[in-house]
Design a protein around this motif. Structure first.
Motif, short mmCIF file in Angstrom:
data_model
loop_
_atom_site.label_atom_id
_atom_site.label_comp_id
_atom_site.label_asym_id
_atom_site.label_seq_id
_atom_site.Cartn_x
_atom_site.Cartn_y
_atom_site.Cartn_z
N GLU A 47 0.83 -1.21 0.00
CA GLU A 47 0.00 0.00 0.00
C GLU A 47 0.87 1.26 0.00
O GLU A 47 0.65 2.17 -0.79
N SER A 50 2.80 1.75 -3.25
CA SER A 50 1.91 2.30 -4.29
C SER A 50 1.69 3.79 -4.10
O SER A 50 1.70 4.56 -5.06
N GLU A 51 1.51 4.21 -2.85
CA GLU A 51 1.36 5.64 -2.56
C GLU A 51 2.63 6.39 -2.96
O GLU A 51 2.56 7.48 -3.55
N LYS A 53 4.84 5.57 -5.16
CA LYS A 53 4.94 5.60 -6.62
C LYS A 53 4.11 6.74 -7.20
O LYS A 53 4.56 7.46 -8.10
N LYS A 54 2.92 6.95 -6.65
CA LYS A 54 2.06 8.05 -7.11
C LYS A 54 2.68 9.41 -6.83
O LYS A 54 2.39 10.39 -7.51
N MET A 55 3.57 9.45 -5.82
CA MET A 55 4.24 10.70 -5.47
C MET A 55 5.55 10.88 -6.23
O MET A 55 6.29 11.82 -5.98
N GLY A 56 5.85 9.96 -7.15
CA GLY A 56 7.04 10.09 -7.97
C GLY A 56 8.27 9.35 -7.47
O GLY A 56 9.35 9.49 -8.02
N LYS A 74 8.63 1.63 -8.91
CA LYS A 74 8.35 1.62 -10.34
C LYS A 74 7.99 0.22 -10.83
O LYS A 74 7.05 0.04 -11.60
N GLN A 76 7.41 -2.46 -8.60
CA GLN A 76 6.75 -3.22 -7.54
C GLN A 76 7.58 -4.44 -7.15
O GLN A 76 7.05 -5.55 -6.99
#
Length: 102
Positions: A47, A50-51, A53-56, A74, A76
């Motif tokens: 989790e 994934s968070e 990754k969304k933040m770069g 990038k 996983q």
């Protein structure tokens, strides 16, 4: 079509109920260092990765109670693992994020 050996290996070493892949190197390190990570902890790691990754974040240091993991957000993929005592004296390079789950 029959699954390849690498597909069998990845499904065998993938933490239960997560999309994270544990590399062969990381699996060896987990076994050598007798690091046990619960299914709930793997789910929390997934989790947060994934968070991130969304933040770069591309590559992250993930700290849990008994282990330090380098995870490619990038891809996983868990790249390597150390126990927390061993990680205290290390310098981690080429990461651009840290996740602390104690």
């Amino acid at each position: 079509m029959k699954p390849s050996f690498s597909q069998h290996l990845n499904s065998a070493i993938r933490p239960l109920d997560t999309n994270l892949v544990v590399s062969k190197h990381a699996m060896e390190r987990l076994q050598q260092r007798n690091i046990q990570i619960s299914g709930d902890c793997w789910a929390r790691i997934e989790e947060k990765v994934s968070e991130a990754k969304k933040m770069g974040v591309n590559d992250s240091l993930v700290l849990v109670r008994d282990a330090a993991l380098i995870v490619s957000a990038k891809n996983q993929t868990v790249i390597t693992a150390l126990d927390r005592k061993e990680a205290n004296a290390q310098i981690f390079t080429n990461i651009n994020g840290t996740i602390v789950l104690d």
